[in-house]
Write a protein that holds these residues in place. Structure first.
Motif, PDB file in Angstrom:
ATOM      1  N   LEU A 205      30.795  38.485  29.174  1.00 31.69           N
ATOM      2  CA  LEU A 205      31.260  38.382  30.553  1.00 31.69           C
ATOM      3  C   LEU A 205      30.492  37.260  31.244  1.00 31.69           C
ATOM      4  O   LEU A 205      29.263  37.270  31.287  1.00 31.69           O
ATOM      5  N   PHE A 206      31.241  36.277  31.770  1.00 29.29           N
ATOM      6  CA  PHE A 206      30.639  35.121  32.425  1.00 29.29           C
ATOM      7  C   PHE A 206      31.283  34.915  33.788  1.00 29.29           C
ATOM      8  O   PHE A 206      32.471  35.177  33.975  1.00 29.29           O
ATOM      9  N   ARG A 207      30.471  34.386  34.745  1.00 28.00           N
ATOM     10  CA  ARG A 207      30.958  34.136  36.110  1.00 28.00           C
ATOM     11  C   ARG A 207      30.523  32.748  36.563  1.00 28.00           C
ATOM     12  O   ARG A 207      29.399  32.314  36.299  1.00 28.00           O
ATOM     13  N   SER A 208      31.450  32.064  37.242  1.00 27.66           N
ATOM     14  CA  SER A 208      31.146  30.767  37.839  1.00 27.66           C
ATOM     15  C   SER A 208      31.519  30.800  39.311  1.00 27.66           C
ATOM     16  O   SER A 208      32.630  31.215  39.670  1.00 27.66           O
ATOM     17  N   THR A 209      30.617  30.355  40.168  1.00 26.30           N
ATOM     18  CA  THR A 209      30.887  30.296  41.605  1.00 26.30           C
ATOM     19  C   THR A 209      31.083  28.868  42.082  1.00 26.30           C
ATOM     20  O   THR A 209      31.161  28.624  43.286  1.00 26.30           O
ATOM     21  N   ASP A 210      31.156  27.904  41.146  1.00 22.94           N
ATOM     22  CA  ASP A 210      31.364  26.504  41.520  1.00 22.94           C
ATOM     23  C   ASP A 210      32.522  25.888  40.736  1.00 22.94           C
ATOM     24  O   ASP A 210      32.446  24.755  40.276  1.00 22.94           O
TER      25      ASP A 210
END
Length: 347
Positions: A205-210
């Motif tokens: 599980l990976f998250r990017s905010t940019d």
């Protein structure tokens, strides 16, 4: 938990049983220099077939009012009458296509085996090959575009590709993920105000905010493979799902998770793998999977009704049809159903 749906042979290739393919086909390394689009001078086109509409289809999407579905043997089908009739597009491949995504009525992309990326600028009627890499010997499994220029494609063995020019060129940016074991990446989706999310093998599980320029690894809700992710409609809310009916809900952008219980009409617990999801205009969330499972939530994923189609065919994709009906794709092609997933006239 063991990983029965994902196997690797001694040669490093993925083994592809049919059910594995239906769960997003079940399911690059250090960043390479800019990769130019690699369309061959002579293309092998998908074979026209009157049976294409009943062949294995793995995804379906809207291009405006048009429906577009993709699947085995390079089949791309489109319908302008809410799925009653389908036309087979001319497509420069016979590879299995695993996912399709449109940013507007005209511009769309599809991905498939051999790291294949196709593009359409006429709503799916015609397609061109933008990229493929036969040396990878592995498929791309999902894609997401912010607009007609900037998008990502993900897939087996940790593949993460990016384009900023509409697919004229693609960068391998797999090293942006902390994925040393090169787990397969199965799905990518945007959650408004929370960022981009990627889910995959072994609970990755990976998250990017940019917008995908950097990624952080999140603690997933369990260790089995996740095949899908979708925004729940709540602030910072999302759902992830995968093997054996596992479905989890987060209301804090993936920091913490709660499992969503899935009870069948007979009082048992759903144990079929879940493959794909879609959000409807009315806010409902649909999830489909093996065994003809069709799940619907009207409360942002806090609870789901579960309907298992009597034919028990495995389903790989879902989207809204006309008048509240559903368009399902998977084993045996296209099915037009009631809002519950039943055939018209059935309960």
């Amino acid at each position: 938990m063991s990983e029965p749906m994902v196997r690797r042979t001694r040669s490093g290739k993925i083994a592809w049983p049919v059910l594995q393919a239906l769960a997003l086909c079940s399911l690059l390394v250090a960043a390479a220099p800019l990769v130019q689009a690699a369309a061959a001078d002579t293309a092998t086109f998908s074979v026209p077939s009157t049976r294409a509409v009943s062949s294995l289809l793995l995804d379906v999407a809207h291009a405006g009012k048009r429906l577009v579905a993709v699947g085995e043997r390079g089949h791309v089908l489109y319908s302008d009458d809410d799925g009653a009739n389908w036309t087979q597009a001319k497509v420069p491949t016979r590879q299995m296509l695993t996912a399709v995504y449109f940013v507007d009525e005209q511009h769309g992309w599809a991905v498939g085996h051999d790291a294949l990326i196709l593009a359409s600028s006429d709503g799916g009627a015609t397609w061109s090959k933008q990229f493929e890499d036969l040396q990878r010997e592995a498929p791309l499994l999902d894609l997401w575009f912010r607009d007609a220029q900037h998008g990502f494609a993900i897939g087996a063995y940790g593949a993460l590709l990016e384009t900023s020019d509409g697919g004229a060129s693609w960068d391998d940016v797999s090293d942006r993920l902390d994925n040393e074991d090169t787990y397969h990446l199965n799905a990518i989706a945007e959650v408004p105000d929370a960022g981009l999310f990627i889910v995959g093998e072994m609970g990755s599980l990976f998250r990017s905010t940019d917008e995908g320029q950097s990624w952080e690894t999140l603690e997933g809700p369990y260790q089995g493979s996740l095949f899908g992710v979708i925004a729940s409609g709540e602030p910072n809310g999302l759902l992830v799902f995968g093997l054996r009916g596992h479905l989890f809900r987060s209301t804090d952008a993936g920091e913490t998770w709660q499992q969503v219980p899935l009870a069948t009409a007979s009082g048992g617990t759903l144990e079929f793998g879940l493959a794909s999801a879609a959000a409807l205009v009315d806010g409902s969330i649909l999830v489909v999977g093996h065994g003809g499972s069709v799940l619907r939530s009207t409360d942002h994923g806090h609870s789901f009704s579960v309907f298992n189609r009597p034919d028990r065919v495995s389903l790989a994709g879902v989207t809204a049809g006309a008048d509240g009906k559903l368009v399902l794709v998977g084993q045996g092609g296209v099915r037009l159903t009631t809002e519950t997933g039943a055939n018209p006239g059935q309960q």
